[in-house]
Write a protein that holds these residues in place. Sequence first.
Motif, PDB file in Angstrom:
ATOM      1  N   ARG A 491     -22.188  31.209 -19.134  1.00  0.00           N
ATOM      2  CA  ARG A 491     -22.777  30.791 -17.865  1.00  0.00           C
ATOM      3  C   ARG A 491     -23.336  31.998 -17.119  1.00  0.00           C
ATOM      4  O   ARG A 491     -24.384  31.929 -16.475  1.00  0.00           O
ATOM      5  CB  ARG A 491     -21.697  30.085 -17.055  1.00  0.00           C
ATOM      6  CG  ARG A 491     -21.909  29.960 -15.586  1.00  0.00           C
ATOM      7  CD  ARG A 491     -23.062  29.049 -15.184  1.00  0.00           C
ATOM      8  NE  ARG A 491     -23.359  29.355 -13.792  1.00  0.00           N
ATOM      9  CZ  ARG A 491     -22.602  28.983 -12.784  1.00  0.00           C
ATOM     10  NH1 ARG A 491     -21.526  28.258 -12.997  1.00  0.00           N
ATOM     11  NH2 ARG A 491     -22.926  29.325 -11.557  1.00  0.00           N
ATOM     12  N   LEU A 492     -22.655  33.135 -17.201  1.00  0.00           N
ATOM     13  CA  LEU A 492     -23.081  34.331 -16.478  1.00  0.00           C
ATOM     14  C   LEU A 492     -24.257  35.029 -17.160  1.00  0.00           C
ATOM     15  O   LEU A 492     -25.192  35.502 -16.498  1.00  0.00           O
ATOM     16  CB  LEU A 492     -21.904  35.300 -16.363  1.00  0.00           C
ATOM     17  CG  LEU A 492     -22.173  36.633 -15.660  1.00  0.00           C
ATOM     18  CD1 LEU A 492     -22.448  36.409 -14.181  1.00  0.00           C
ATOM     19  CD2 LEU A 492     -20.985  37.571 -15.827  1.00  0.00           C
ATOM     20  N   LEU A 493     -24.239  35.091 -18.474  1.00  0.00           N
ATOM     21  CA  LEU A 493     -25.217  35.878 -19.228  1.00  0.00           C
ATOM     22  C   LEU A 493     -26.674  35.526 -18.914  1.00  0.00           C
ATOM     23  O   LEU A 493     -27.502  36.434 -18.726  1.00  0.00           O
ATOM     24  CB  LEU A 493     -24.932  35.737 -20.725  1.00  0.00           C
ATOM     25  CG  LEU A 493     -25.805  36.541 -21.677  1.00  0.00           C
ATOM     26  CD1 LEU A 493     -25.708  38.037 -21.386  1.00  0.00           C
ATOM     27  CD2 LEU A 493     -25.402  36.257 -23.133  1.00  0.00           C
ATOM     28  N   PRO A 494     -27.060  34.238 -18.852  1.00  0.00           N
ATOM     29  CA  PRO A 494     -28.477  33.942 -18.568  1.00  0.00           C
ATOM     30  C   PRO A 494     -28.961  34.448 -17.217  1.00  0.00           C
ATOM     31  O   PRO A 494     -30.171  34.606 -17.016  1.00  0.00           O
ATOM     32  CB  PRO A 494     -28.529  32.406 -18.633  1.00  0.00           C
ATOM     33  CG  PRO A 494     -27.359  32.013 -19.479  1.00  0.00           C
ATOM     34  CD  PRO A 494     -26.294  33.012 -19.158  1.00  0.00           C
ATOM     35  N   GLN A 495     -28.032  34.717 -16.294  1.00  0.00           N
ATOM     36  CA  GLN A 495     -28.449  35.200 -14.980  1.00  0.00           C
ATOM     37  C   GLN A 495     -28.981  36.634 -15.041  1.00  0.00           C
ATOM     38  O   GLN A 495     -29.747  37.048 -14.175  1.00  0.00           O
ATOM     39  CB  GLN A 495     -27.280  35.109 -13.997  1.00  0.00           C
ATOM     40  CG  GLN A 495     -26.846  33.682 -13.708  1.00  0.00           C
ATOM     41  CD  GLN A 495     -25.678  33.609 -12.739  1.00  0.00           C
ATOM     42  OE1 GLN A 495     -24.615  33.103 -13.055  1.00  0.00           O
ATOM     43  NE2 GLN A 495     -25.877  34.103 -11.539  1.00  0.00           N
ATOM     44  N   VAL A 496     -28.590  37.369 -16.063  1.00  0.00           N
ATOM     45  CA  VAL A 496     -29.108  38.726 -16.230  1.00  0.00           C
ATOM     46  C   VAL A 496     -30.621  38.678 -16.447  1.00  0.00           C
ATOM     47  O   VAL A 496     -31.361  39.548 -15.978  1.00  0.00           O
ATOM     48  CB  VAL A 496     -28.418  39.430 -17.414  1.00  0.00           C
ATOM     49  CG1 VAL A 496     -28.989  40.827 -17.625  1.00  0.00           C
ATOM     50  CG2 VAL A 496     -26.905  39.502 -17.194  1.00  0.00           C
ATOM     51  N   VAL A 497     -31.074  37.629 -17.119  1.00  0.00           N
ATOM     52  CA  VAL A 497     -32.477  37.535 -17.512  1.00  0.00           C
ATOM     53  C   VAL A 497     -33.390  37.537 -16.296  1.00  0.00           C
ATOM     54  O   VAL A 497     -34.391  38.263 -16.246  1.00  0.00           O
ATOM     55  CB  VAL A 497     -32.725  36.277 -18.369  1.00  0.00           C
ATOM     56  CG1 VAL A 497     -34.217  36.113 -18.658  1.00  0.00           C
ATOM     57  CG2 VAL A 497     -31.933  36.350 -19.671  1.00  0.00           C
TER      58      VAL A 497
END
Length: 762
Positions: A491-497
């Motif tokens: 859930r957190l990882l795509p926010q880095v994009v």
Amino acid sequence: MAYAGILDAFSRLIKKRQLRLHHVGQPPHVKKTPGAASAKHKPFSATLPRPPPHSFLLNSWRSIHHSVIGDRNLILMGPPGSGKTTVGRLLGQKLGLPVIDVDNDVLEKDWNMSVSDKLQDVGNEEFVEEEGKALLRWSASGSVISLSGSNPMHPASMKHLQENGIVVYLDVHAKEIVERLEDMKVDRIVGQSSGASMGDLLRGRKQFYKQWHDFRVLCEGGDTVEAIAEKVLDALKRYENSGSEAFISTRSICPEKGDPNGSTKTFSEVVVDGLASDGGLFVPARGLPSFTTGEWRRLMGANYVERAQIILERCIPPADMPAVKLGYIVEKAYGKNFACSQIAPVRHLVGNQYLLELFHGPTASFKDLALQLMPQIFAYCIPSSCNSLVLAATSGDTGSAVLHGFSCLNENDKQRIAVVSLFPENGISPVQKMQIIGCQSANGLSVGVKSDFDFCQKTLKHMLTNPEYTGYLTAEYGTALSTANSINWARLLPQVVYHGSAYLDLVSQGFIEFGSPIDVCIPTGNFGNMLAASYAKLMGIPIRKLICASNQNNVLTEFIKTGHYDLRNRKLLPSISPAIDILKSSNLERYIHLISNGNGQIVNQLFSQLESEGHFQLPNDLLQKVQLEIVADWCSEEDCLAAIHSAYHSTGYVLDTHTAVAKAVADRLQDKTCPVLIASTAHYSKFAPAILKALRISAIKQDPLSQLHMLQSMNLLPPAHEALWDTLKRAEHEKHQVCAADASVLMNHVETILPNLFLKIR
């Protein structure tokens, strides 16, 4: 020197790639199926150093290179002019493998004529078919193979090649390819019709390349052949060892010494588990990958979907999710569900302040950027024989985004994956509440809890880490629990994009020069969005300062200023910016793990103290690290409304209540020497009463739909959010259940829901 010492020294030289060992004149491992034409390999004319003559060193060398690809082929794929042939030859030297150029060594031998003559003879479409047939009649093993630019356009032959090969996509910018082809006097390639530009054709070819690659090498402008070959070898090593890309708990003390709290997990396991058994959060043991300046530049001309795929390919081990599958998921997640084709566009607001609009998804908040993607990843990672119940606790926006995201799964996945979203019954805006109720579906239910978000999140964590409860649900219903909150790494990882993409958009729109730093201001309560921006900085985005913006629930502001995280005698205060009405910030744990260089012992100590005593004091050395990167302040209700009013009258743009908190804080803390990017986390329609009050509209009706009608009639900027409007109309006919603020009552309630979702095991 003993033989063992010699081997050790030789091994070190190999690892450093300071000693290059090659075979010379070795015949290729080519197999010819019945009826196939000859495919005799032409070795390089250059004289290359032979492997060491001593048998023990020779065997060692062979084992090293054999372990990389074994009898499989290393297949280079890319557009004409991407350097496949030249890079392939160098890789053949480095790996000591025969090199096969498909054009020269396969097609021309099979056809007994040149490729250019064949293309002129049969035309574009028939050429691709003839090319594919020739490859289907041919096979090889243990070789470096350079494909033609059009090979990937023939599915059957690519599938044939991939059965015994690892496909490497040499991803070169289309502009650079055009320049190379012009230098090579190439004015036409396969598939190019009269009137079509080379650039358009190359961009169209991407759809074929992304269907077949096992891993991608992002080639930078000016890369030498040697540099690209080294990138291939590095990426190959990662591909072959991606199963060892471990994740650990933030409370893991000493995983390498067998500490029970330090057991590692794969990416798939952390997606499915959600939360570590010791109560910590999962993080990659080796941290996130970095991108070079040139690689970020390469992404300048890419759209959001392309950027997301390339960034996530580096972050998700291919052993857990193949690049092709990831690409399919990314395209589905960021397709028709977003009202803006740019997905997360950047807008100029005023002065040197810019807005990152994160509300164009189906539920009108930044949560959609992760929760249109995360359910698809989750469905891929969970075992096919297992039912999963995904729990989500929401302070307003997460609930509807989770419910909508999981409702987009295919029918088979919806039979085995269900969602229960817990939300504060009286702690979110009326529109948010209607939205959560309206997003319910056959596999997604919402439960109102007579408490606040912190209680919902605490209960969720208790359910996930209670072995008796989870074991019972598994035994009775064959159902495992997981979570879709930002405590789940997927859930957190795509926010880095979107933080990385926003910087590239600022550059491409001419607002800043590439390499110039920016500040990023984020309204936050659970710290996930802040952490994602910090990760983007580590990956190479030049963020100078992170500005943490809180409302009256300003525990994070106090922590960043003093290092004291104190929840004692603190009550959550309802506000007009409810999505950041949070006192206990989950992702702060990941951030402290990051700045402490992975010190699980200190993380465990601090958060155990928080659980038992309600507070902790960050050590001074870590506080200094926090304050080097982050500044913080908070905004009152009055200041929030004033920021909305001021922005509207000076720019015509309407901020939502959370973005207004960030705007007010940015006005105070930015030093005017650096552009500041403000995360606009939700659409203003979700907070209609506060917006109407800020705009000084009198006689506000209590009915949420009437309030939205009024806002819509004002033709505000940004325009009305149609998907939100549709969801609210559905909510008028939906019901939801309400539970007391008691963990055992909630656990029993979840169990009563399960029979309607999954069959009980007998």
